[in-house]
Structure formats: structure tokens, C-alpha cells
Scaffold this active site. Structure first.
Site, PDB file in Angstrom:
ATOM      1  N   ASN A  85      13.217   7.588  -9.291  1.00  0.00           N
ATOM      2  CA  ASN A  85      13.662   6.898  -8.071  1.00  0.00           C
ATOM      3  C   ASN A  85      12.699   5.839  -7.578  1.00  0.00           C
ATOM      4  OD1 ASN A  85      12.324   9.583  -7.524  1.00  0.00           O
ATOM      5  ND2 ASN A  85      12.139   8.672  -5.498  1.00  0.00           N
TER       6      ASN A  85
ATOM      7  N   HIS B 141      15.190  11.495  -9.306  1.00  0.00           N
ATOM      8  CA  HIS B 141      16.414  12.070  -8.756  1.00  0.00           C
ATOM      9  C   HIS B 141      17.354  12.492  -9.894  1.00  0.00           C
ATOM     10  CE1 HIS B 141      14.988  10.773  -4.989  1.00  0.00           C
ATOM     11  NE2 HIS B 141      15.805   9.777  -4.721  1.00  0.00           N
TER      12      HIS B 141
ATOM     13  N   THR C   8       0.810  -1.221   0.000  1.00  0.00           N
ATOM     14  CA  THR C   8       0.000   0.000   0.000  1.00  0.00           C
ATOM     15  C   THR C   8       0.849   1.280   0.000  1.00  0.00           C
ATOM     16  OG1 THR C   8      -0.159  -0.101   2.418  1.00  0.00           O
ATOM     17  CG2 THR C   8      -1.956  -1.101   1.155  1.00  0.00           C
TER      18      THR C   8
ATOM     19  N   VAL D  18       6.213   2.833  -3.107  1.00  0.00           N
ATOM     20  CA  VAL D  18       7.000   1.884  -3.899  1.00  0.00           C
ATOM     21  C   VAL D  18       6.191   0.616  -4.163  1.00  0.00           C
ATOM     22  CG1 VAL D  18       9.093   0.460  -3.967  1.00  0.00           C
ATOM     23  CG2 VAL D  18       9.214   2.807  -3.115  1.00  0.00           C
TER      24      VAL D  18
ATOM     25  N   CYS E 155      18.326   4.182  -3.986  1.00  0.00           N
ATOM     26  CA  CYS E 155      17.927   4.712  -5.302  1.00  0.00           C
ATOM     27  C   CYS E 155      19.017   5.560  -5.942  1.00  0.00           C
ATOM     28  CB  CYS E 155      16.631   5.517  -5.176  1.00  0.00           C
ATOM     29  SG  CYS E 155      16.616   6.670  -3.795  1.00  0.00           S
TER      30      CYS E 155
ATOM     31  N   ARG F  47      17.536  17.655  -1.087  1.00  0.00           N
ATOM     32  CA  ARG F  47      16.132  17.401  -1.414  1.00  0.00           C
ATOM     33  C   ARG F  47      15.563  18.639  -2.097  1.00  0.00           C
ATOM     34  NH1 ARG F  47      14.435  12.409  -1.307  1.00  0.00           N
ATOM     35  NH2 ARG F  47      15.218  12.128   0.814  1.00  0.00           N
TER      36      ARG F  47
ATOM     37  N   ARG G 128      21.785  -4.148   3.162  1.00  0.00           N
ATOM     38  CA  ARG G 128      22.699  -3.714   2.100  1.00  0.00           C
ATOM     39  C   ARG G 128      24.172  -3.899   2.447  1.00  0.00           C
ATOM     40  NH1 ARG G 128      19.361   1.817   1.001  1.00  0.00           N
ATOM     41  NH2 ARG G 128      17.642   0.894  -0.183  1.00  0.00           N
TER      42      ARG G 128
ATOM     43  N   LYS H 260      25.554   6.235   2.096  1.00  0.00           N
ATOM     44  CA  LYS H 260      25.115   5.081   1.300  1.00  0.00           C
ATOM     45  C   LYS H 260      25.804   5.098  -0.059  1.00  0.00           C
ATOM     46  CE  LYS H 260      20.488   4.915   3.358  1.00  0.00           C
ATOM     47  NZ  LYS H 260      19.073   5.332   3.175  1.00  0.00           N
TER      48      LYS H 260
END
Length: 331
Positions: A307, A234, A9, A12, A126, A227, A97, A205
Site C-alpha cells: 500500500n 493490503h 518526512t 509515504v 491505496c 485493519r 479525488r 472510497k
């Protein structure tokens, strides 16, 4: 092929359903999964209505594959439970990750490391995905010494709360804030939380995941993540110092023929990548390809991608497609 979408929901999760349908992924049974507050909600996939179920019920159904996009805490707790019943998990969160026992995969670059034994597979961040799709062909041909990247990131990377904040600010209405500051008519140099070194998690990251995916700890990476009030994707300004000399036309041709990349680079017609055009597409768009005239063997690139698609849902599904194509799922 019984496919669970965990976090169905969310933003993504919704895009995952779109990409599964568009790619004609071989779903024989869709298992839509979300948190307890969403259990019982209805979602539509390929014209058929499905009822959202909880995580425990989903585990008991033993899906063949589970596509996770429900946040790191959910993945940490539940991905191993799915793996224990034989499900292969492809996880879109940050949970696994940098785990040395888990593979971090961009299919165009390093899917060859996957085996049948990989029951939890990590999807990169992303901003890392789109940058490395563009850089991997250069690393292979010339070698990479150093990367300086500045990102201009869509509010959709924060989630639906950020989209609502921007919409409210457009209208001049008060509402729930996803950020410390207004995002309308603003740029916030703060993506994710700050670490002790003064960089944000988003910036680190890019540093850590690049080394793991390209399998080269010697690559120096420094990043600034910003941002901006954009929805479509992006953008990244990437300065890359190569280990050997290059011809700029050869670089352009190399990128144009590499999987997952579309080169948009014609200054005569003002052709260059923009999130407005990347929105809803699976490719990584590369343009403004030019030599850095301030130092040797160095390039500037402008890299743009949606993204929510290549940066999240599409990459996750491409990993699953690779597993199927190479018979790495135990059905």
C-alpha cells in the site's frame, strides 16, 4: 526536472524517495518539503544530503512537478498555490479525488485522459488502486456488473503512529494509540471515520472511486474494510459479477498478461499472494482465481499489493512518468 516531494518526512514521502531513485526518475534538483516542525531536518537522496524546506519557500522555487503526500488539508490549501506558479501537482491525499474538475488516475487504466492543462492530478486510495488494476482488464473484456470486496489492510496505511502502537503492543509496553483498540492479535473492522450510512470513508472510497476511474456509474460496489496487524501491504477478497460468461483459464491468462499484475495462482504448490511477499514491490499480485459457484458469471480473486508503493508512492510517480513520456509537462 525540479521535483518537490511534499510530506517528505512521512512514511509515504520516504517511500517516494526510494521509488524515485529505483525508477531513475529524471530529477535534476530535489526539493524536499515538509511542515514547519520538520524544516531544517536532513534527508538523503541518492547519497546526497538535502535540507527540508517549508511550503512557502518551495512554491517560490517553482518546481516543475510536486509530489504531495501531506494530508488533505495541506493539499487543499497548497496544491492550488503550486499550480498557480506553473507546477504540476500529483496529490496522494483524498482532497481532490472526487472533484469533478480533477482527474483521478491509475496509469495502467486511464492515464490517456491527462492533458497539459491538468495542473492538479489526484492519486486514488491505496485499496482502490490495487483492486482496479486487477479488475480493469476484466471490465474491458467482459464488463462488470457488481463488486463485493472485503479488505484486510496494513497498519502502515494509518501511518507511523500505528506502526509504533503495534511495536509497543508486541513488547507489552504502553504508548500512544493510533486506534481505539489494540491491534496486536486483533482485527478492527473500522478504517477511517464512519459516514451517515454506516460505512466508513475507506469503504465508500472503494465505491465512489471505482465508478470514476472505470468511467461507469452502473457498477455496483459494496465494501467492508478491516485493519489487521500486518506491515507489508493490503489484501483484498474480491467477488466480481461479470456481464458475460468467461473461461477461468482465459481469465487467468488475461490477468497474467496485463500491465502491473503478477499472477500467483497454483494450489498444487500453495502459491498465492501474501503481503509478506508483496512488501517492497510495485506490482499488484492476484491469486485464488476461481469461479463463484453460487451464481452465474461471477469470479473470486485474492488481490495483494504494498500500500505504500503501488497504493501510494509508486502510482504517484508512475503518473509523473506518464506526464514526462507524453510531453504533458510545460517546462
Amino acid at each position: 526536472m525540479r521535483v518537490a516531494v511534499v510530506g517528505v518526512t512521512g512514511m509515504v514521502g520516504n517511500v517516494m524517495l526510494e521509488v524515485l531513485a529505483e525508477h531513475n526518475f529524471p530529477v535534476t534538483e530535489l526539493i524536499p518539503v515538509a511542515s514547519e516542525k520538520s524544516v531544517g531536518k536532513k534527508i538523503t537522496f541518492k547519497g546526497t544530503e538535502h535540507t527540508v524546506i517549508g511550503l512557502q519557500q518551495a512554491v517560490s522555487l517553482k518546481p516543475d512537478i510536486a509530489l504531495f503526500s501531506a494530508g488533505a488539508s495541506v493539499s487543499k490549501e497548497w496544491a492550488p498555490k503550486f499550480a498557480q506558479v506553473g507546477t504540476t501537482v500529483v496529490d496522494n491525499s483524498s482532497a481532490w479525488r472526487m472533484d469533478e474538475t480533477k482527474k483521478l488516475i491509475i496509469p495502467e487504466i486511464n492515464a490517456d485522459v491527462l492533458t497539459k492543462d491538468d495542473k492538479i492530478i489526484a492519486n486514488p486510495n491505496c485499496s482502490t488502486i490495487q483492486m482496479l488494476v486487477a479488475l480493469a482488464p476484466l471490465q474491458k473484456k467482459y464488463g462488470i456488473k457488481r463488486v463485493v470486496v472485503s479488505t484486510y489492510q496494513s497498519i502502515t496505511g494509518t501511518g507511523v503512529k500505528a506502526v509504533r502502537q503495534l511495536e509497543n503492543e508486541y513488547k507489552g509496553e504502553k504508548g500512544e494509540m493510533a486506534y481505539h483498540y489494540q491491534i496486536h492479535r486483533n482485527a478492527i473492522p473500522h478504517c477511517d471515520v464512519f459516514e451517515e450510512n454506516g460505512y466508513t470513508k475507506e469503504e465508500m472510497k472503494l465505491v465512489r472511486e471505482t465508478k470514476k476511474i472505470l468511467r461507469d456509474d452502473s457498477i455496483a460496489v459494496t465494501a467492508t474494510a478491516v485493519r489487521i496487524p500486518v506491515v507489508g501491504g493490503h489484501s483484498e477478497a474480491v467477488n466480481v459479477e461479470l456481464k458475460s460468461e468467461f473461461d477461468i483459464n482465459e481469465v487467468r491468462a488475461l490477468l497474467a498478461q496485463s500491465a502491473g499484475i503478477k499472477v500467483q495462482d497454483n494450489t498444487d504448490t500453495n502459491t498465492y499472494p501474501m503481503p509478506l511477499y508483496a512488501h517492497g514491490k510495485d506490482d499488484v499480485f492476484v491469486g485464488r482465481i476461481r469461479r463463484d459457484e453460487s451464481q452465474p458469471n461471477t469470479l473470486n480473486l485474492w488481490v495483494v499489493a504494498d500500500n505504500l508503493r503501488k497504493g501510494a508512492a509508486t502510482n504517484t510517480i508512475q503518473i509523473a512518468e506518464y506526464l514526462i513520456a507524453h510531453k504533458l509537462l510545460i517546462l
